[in-house]
Scaffold this motif. Structure first.
Motif, PDB file in Angstrom:
ATOM      1  N   LYS A 114      17.979 -29.928  10.585  1.00 17.45           N
ATOM      2  CA  LYS A 114      18.606 -30.067   9.276  1.00 17.45           C
ATOM      3  C   LYS A 114      17.932 -31.185   8.487  1.00 17.45           C
ATOM      4  CE  LYS A 114      22.907 -28.112  10.949  1.00 17.45           C
ATOM      5  NZ  LYS A 114      24.370 -28.238  11.088  1.00 17.45           N
ATOM      6  N   ASP A 123      22.255 -28.375   5.861  1.00 14.55           N
ATOM      7  CA  ASP A 123      21.726 -27.158   6.455  1.00 14.55           C
ATOM      8  C   ASP A 123      20.789 -26.496   5.447  1.00 14.55           C
ATOM      9  OD1 ASP A 123      21.456 -24.313   7.156  1.00 14.55           O
ATOM     10  OD2 ASP A 123      22.957 -24.744   8.690  1.00 14.55           O
ATOM     11  N   PRO A 124      19.502 -26.308   5.775  1.00 15.78           N
ATOM     12  CA  PRO A 124      18.553 -25.794   4.778  1.00 15.78           C
ATOM     13  C   PRO A 124      18.835 -24.355   4.349  1.00 15.78           C
ATOM     14  CG  PRO A 124      17.520 -25.876   6.936  1.00 15.78           C
ATOM     15  CD  PRO A 124      18.846 -26.560   7.069  1.00 15.78           C
ATOM     16  N   ARG A 125      19.540 -23.592   5.181  1.00 22.41           N
ATOM     17  CA  ARG A 125      19.795 -22.189   4.844  1.00 22.41           C
ATOM     18  C   ARG A 125      21.084 -22.008   4.046  1.00 22.41           C
ATOM     19  NH1 ARG A 125      16.259 -18.915   7.660  1.00 22.41           N
ATOM     20  NH2 ARG A 125      15.252 -19.821   9.500  1.00 22.41           N
ATOM     21  N   THR A 126      22.115 -22.805   4.372  1.00 23.93           N
ATOM     22  CA  THR A 126      23.413 -22.630   3.722  1.00 23.93           C
ATOM     23  C   THR A 126      23.745 -23.711   2.716  1.00 23.93           C
ATOM     24  OG1 THR A 126      24.619 -23.897   5.414  1.00 23.93           O
ATOM     25  CG2 THR A 126      24.229 -21.546   5.843  1.00 23.93           C
ATOM     26  N   GLU A 180       6.956 -25.133  -1.299  1.00 23.76           N
ATOM     27  CA  GLU A 180       7.187 -24.851   0.117  1.00 23.76           C
ATOM     28  C   GLU A 180       6.641 -25.958   1.012  1.00 23.76           C
ATOM     29  OE1 GLU A 180       6.080 -20.894   1.247  1.00 23.76           O
ATOM     30  OE2 GLU A 180       7.127 -19.977  -0.444  1.00 23.76           O
ATOM     31  N   LYS A 190      10.315 -27.283  13.438  1.00 23.98           N
ATOM     32  CA  LYS A 190       9.744 -26.139  12.727  1.00 23.98           C
ATOM     33  C   LYS A 190       8.517 -25.657  13.472  1.00 23.98           C
ATOM     34  CE  LYS A 190       7.377 -29.470   9.812  1.00 23.98           C
ATOM     35  NZ  LYS A 190       7.483 -30.241   8.566  1.00 23.98           N
ATOM     36  N   ARG A 359      13.633 -23.015   2.193  1.00 29.02           N
ATOM     37  CA  ARG A 359      14.350 -21.774   2.507  1.00 29.02           C
ATOM     38  C   ARG A 359      13.397 -20.572   2.433  1.00 29.02           C
ATOM     39  NH1 ARG A 359      18.309 -22.385  -1.070  1.00 29.02           N
ATOM     40  NH2 ARG A 359      19.369 -23.811   0.349  1.00 29.02           N
ATOM     41  N   LEU A 362      11.025 -20.728   5.465  1.00 29.81           N
ATOM     42  CA  LEU A 362      11.697 -20.370   6.707  1.00 29.81           C
ATOM     43  C   LEU A 362      11.890 -18.858   6.807  1.00 29.81           C
ATOM     44  CD1 LEU A 362      14.431 -23.163   6.934  1.00 29.81           C
ATOM     45  CD2 LEU A 362      12.477 -22.867   8.469  1.00 29.81           C
ATOM     46  N   GLU A 363      12.237 -18.229   5.703  1.00 32.98           N
ATOM     47  CA  GLU A 363      12.432 -16.776   5.715  1.00 32.98           C
ATOM     48  C   GLU A 363      11.127 -16.047   6.000  1.00 32.98           C
ATOM     49  OE1 GLU A 363      14.197 -15.907   1.965  1.00 32.98           O
ATOM     50  OE2 GLU A 363      16.173 -16.711   2.496  1.00 32.98           O
TER      51      GLU A 363
END
Length: 532
Positions: A114, A123-126, A180, A190, A359, A362-363
């Motif tokens: 995180k 949280d990088p996603r949420t 990015e 990562k 994000r 990461l995707e």
């Protein structure tokens, strides 16, 4: 009996009445640990030294003896005990030897996945926020308060203007690459595909320093150690702290990376010799953001460093006398530079912008790239590996062909002298062979035992093309390299030859031809070939 804090935040210590003198060091030691807990502090000790947790972050304390001595003195004052050097030493040794504080094995520093901020972990996603706890083992944080609604319009204008001379699609793509890269710098847990060094390359007055100033502000500082200083005895000490490695002029035409710099760039373990402290062995996870007026150059036969770098050529020139966009607004607001303006006014928004980039990365599982970035990387690799450019210009691939090592090296030397030889030492045949092996192309057979006859060694799967043959002929006719012509093929004979049928069952030949078949199968077929 423990230290307590009353409603006015005043620390109250238990009294030492009745404590035997032989047990005083234990009593004081426990009181020190209680006092630390009351202040939100935690200590762990291990092979790598003593680490202190305070305000959400762990820090390696090189000065642990002096630091504990100060805490012991403060607690003794609170307990009404007259402290002595003997008591301080006994208490300090008891604390550092305490099994409760000792940690065996490796501690998972910064592996929470995180983004550590002053507000807590994001949280990088949420985008969800939670407090940082000691068991998160954070050793660093972004020096910004998290605000999910913060924007950064002037930063977005500044980074877009940096690529304002590009076409719209390329400009958008390059901005996203920067976004990015900055996003990936926000976390340590990562994949290697997200661990890239970002290098801005271009002449002066191209706005390269602005983004570097913003990165420095976002992380609350930077490592500014020049590339040439890292190899010294204590040269890697700045990398104890997890800060970005920011250099405004990284390259000055130098061709040598030290082994330590290579390990930092490729994220291999390095030794950090702490002055008056321990020798640490660790992977340096400092994100790298460099700028340079000179083309990035280094002697590196493989693609290990090139593949870890994203080099962006910057060509938009700015006129200091006529500032535009964010630069003009910065001056209007009384700032000397646009980066300084962004750091003062938009860091929470820049953090959100970078999180959005993280994000996306990461995707995808990797940092976005462009055709221009790939072309730049290929050009740097050609200049870094002795034979990469020669293979591209002077060699053709053929699974049935072979060329003598002496002929290959002779043609390469003539090519090298014409293109690069003015200020570089002429490579030996051995150096050429090592560089060829480092290219790692399985279509080139270089087995020194199987690819030879009773007179010569050969490189198989390749042949000199017309340009390569011309370099070979020129080297012989002009007697350019007397030491390399003894075993070369005479100009009136065929330099390229067919691999003998008697070699077909050799394992190295079969492996080479298998690579040729694989590349052929993967190559797109043109409409002309399909019709044929």
């Amino acid at each position: 009996m423990s230290a307590t804090i009353d409603k006015d935040n005043v620390v109250e210590f238990p009294r030492a009445v009745g404590v035997p003198k032989s047990e005083m060091h234990a009593f004081v030691g426990n009181a020190v640990l209680d006092y630390m807990r009351s202040q939100g502090e935690t200590l762990v000790n291990g092979k790598g030294g003593a680490w202190l947790y305070s305000h959400g972050v762990w820090e390696l304390r090189i000065d642990i003896d002096a630091w504990l001595g100060m805490r012991i003195e403060k607690v003794c004052e609170g307990l009404g005990i007259t402290n002595t050097n003997k008591l301080t030493g006994e208490v300090r040794n008891r604390i550092l030897r305490s099994p409760e504080l000792w940690r065996e094995g490796n501690i998972p520093w910064d592996q929470h996945g995180k983004i550590p901020t002053r507000s807590g972990l994001v949280d990088p996603r949420t985008g969800e926020l939670e407090p940082a706890r000691p068991d998160h083992f954070c050793t660093w944080r972004i020096e910004v308060d998290y605000d999910a609604d913060a924007k950064c319009p002037w930063w977005e204008m500044m980074i877009a203007d940096m690529f304002g001379d590009k076409g719209r699609d390329e400009q958008t793509a390059l901005v996203r690459v920067v976004q990015e890269c900055m996003g990936a710098a926000l976390i340590d847990k990562k994949s290697r595909a997200l661990s890239k060094a970002l290098v801005f390359w271009g002449i002066q007055n191209l706005g390269k320093s602005g983004p570097l100033d913003v990165v420095t502000g976002l992380f609350g500082g930077a490592i500014a150690a020049p590339i040439g200083s890292v190899e010294g005895t204590h040269g890697s000490m700045p990398f104890r702290k997890r800060l970005p490695w920011v250099l405004h002029e990284a390259f000055s035409g130098a061709w040598h990376f030290s082994s330590v710099v290579k390990s930092i760039v490729t994220q291999e373990e390095v030794q950090i010799n702490v002055k008056n402290g321990p020798v640490l062995t660790q992977i340096v996870r400092a994100p790298i953001f460099w700028a340079t007026n000179s083309q990035p150059q280094f002697k590196e036969a493989t693609r290990a460093i090139v593949s870890r770098m994203i080099v962006i050529e910057v060509s938009r020139k700015f006129d200091d006398a006529h500032p535009i966009g964010t630069a003009a607004e910065a001056i209007r607001k009384g700032f000397s530079k646009p980066g300084e303006f962004i750091v003062a006014t938009e860091l929470p928004g820049v953090l959100n912008w970078a999180i959005a980039g993280l994000r996306m990365a990461l995707e995808r599982g990797s940092i976005e790239t462009t055709a221009g970035i790939k072309a730049t990387a290929d050009a740097i690799h050609r200049d870094s590996n002795l034979v990469a450019g020669f293979l591209e210009e002077c060699v053709e691939f053929d699974p049935m062909a072979r060329v003598r090592v002496s002929d290959f090296c002779l043609a390469h030397s003539a090519w090298f002298m014409e293109l690069k030889g003015e200020d570089r030492r002429m490579p030996t045949n051995d150096a050429i062979g090592k560089a060829l092996k480092a290219v790692g192309d399985g279509r080139i057979g270089i087995d020194p035992k199987e690819m030879r006859d009773n007179r010569s060694r050969y490189y198989c799967g390749v042949a000199l093309n017309q340009l390569g043959l011309e370099y070979h002929r020129a080297a012989l006719e002009r007697r350019l390299f007397e030491g390399k012509t003894a075993m070369a093929t005479a100009p009136d004979r065929e330099v390229n030859s067919l691999i003998p049928a008697s070699w077909d069952d050799r394992e190295s030949i079969k492996a080479m031809r298998s690579c040729h078949e694989r590349v052929t199968d993967e190559r797109p077929v043109s409409p002309k070939e399909r019709d044929a």
